[in-house]
Design a protein around this motif. Sequence first.
Motif, PDB file in Angstrom:
ATOM      1  N   ILE A  17     -13.378 -19.034  11.123  1.00  0.00           N
ATOM      2  CA  ILE A  17     -14.712 -18.540  10.782  1.00  0.00           C
ATOM      3  C   ILE A  17     -14.702 -17.930   9.377  1.00  0.00           C
ATOM      4  N   GLU A  18     -13.682 -17.139   9.076  1.00  0.00           N
ATOM      5  CA  GLU A  18     -13.587 -16.503   7.756  1.00  0.00           C
ATOM      6  C   GLU A  18     -13.529 -17.555   6.651  1.00  0.00           C
ATOM      7  N   LYS A  27     -22.596 -20.359   7.933  1.00  0.00           N
ATOM      8  CA  LYS A  27     -23.428 -19.253   7.454  1.00  0.00           C
ATOM      9  C   LYS A  27     -23.799 -18.354   8.637  1.00  0.00           C
ATOM     10  N   LEU A  28     -24.177 -17.108   8.323  1.00  0.00           N
ATOM     11  CA  LEU A  28     -24.641 -16.214   9.373  1.00  0.00           C
ATOM     12  C   LEU A  28     -25.833 -16.846  10.073  1.00  0.00           C
ATOM     13  N   GLY A  29     -25.805 -16.826  11.389  1.00  0.00           N
ATOM     14  CA  GLY A  29     -26.864 -17.454  12.178  1.00  0.00           C
ATOM     15  C   GLY A  29     -26.490 -18.829  12.682  1.00  0.00           C
ATOM     16  N   GLY A  60     -17.803  -7.737  16.833  1.00  0.00           N
ATOM     17  CA  GLY A  60     -19.095  -7.842  16.168  1.00  0.00           C
ATOM     18  C   GLY A  60     -19.217  -9.048  15.260  1.00  0.00           C
ATOM     19  N   VAL A  61     -18.331 -10.041  15.425  1.00  0.00           N
ATOM     20  CA  VAL A  61     -18.358 -11.225  14.558  1.00  0.00           C
ATOM     21  C   VAL A  61     -19.324 -12.272  15.093  1.00  0.00           C
ATOM     22  N   VAL A  76     -22.766 -16.829  14.900  1.00  0.00           N
ATOM     23  CA  VAL A  76     -22.118 -15.911  13.957  1.00  0.00           C
ATOM     24  C   VAL A  76     -23.125 -14.852  13.533  1.00  0.00           C
ATOM     25  N   VAL A  77     -22.820 -13.578  13.811  1.00  0.00           N
ATOM     26  CA  VAL A  77     -23.765 -12.509  13.476  1.00  0.00           C
ATOM     27  C   VAL A  77     -23.186 -11.501  12.482  1.00  0.00           C
TER      28      VAL A  77
END
Length: 234
Positions: A17-18, A27-29, A60-61, A76-77
């Motif tokens: 993910i990183e 991307k976030l979301g 919290g990822v 992904v948040v």
Amino acid sequence: MPESAGARAHDVVLRHIEDSLRSGELKLGDRLPGERALAERFGISRASVRDAIRALEVMGVVRAATGSGPNSGTIVVSDPSSALGVALRMHVASHHLPVEDVVGARTMMETWALEHAAAAPWTSDQLDDARRLLDAMDDDALPSQIFTLLDSQFHVALATLAGNVVVSTMMESMREAIRGYIDDAVAHRGGWEDVVHVLRDQHKGILAAVEARDGALASRLVREHIEWFYNQSV
């Protein structure tokens, strides 16, 4: 990528993910691939993928939701305060982090934030949350546990005005740890009716200084406020 003792499943998925966020591939979301796809991609079991997702949720990822529809799947948040908050609460509860040190860190961050908020480009509307919380805390019938919840949110709302995302995240993550030591102090000390009147007056003075953009005064008042309550509790 085979599983090994040196590479836990959630480390493998987290690195993926990183790297994907850094490259722009993710991307976030965005949603992660399903369990089966991740298991095949990394050479790990589906049970290990589920463990990885649970660990990433706690950190919290990601946010995972079962079922179907637009909110289902693993999304992904990136909520860093979630992971920090869980760790702080556990360490304070286990007495690994002394309350005195939590209070010291809180004082350092809040005084810095309110001093810098004086020159930050916030608007009066951005103080609305703090004003509403202050109004809610004026209710004499409010149980102490609800007051301390509103109290911690009030301090986070003011610290956010400085415009420093890292400080805001750290304050949010400390919120429950702060509330925890305050609740413990209230439960063991007694005399809540006398204490709450002082806290209300102190909050109003802090907010007035912030509204006037007097950073030096706001910083001094919040330090006195934090230290006063801590000294009442020890």
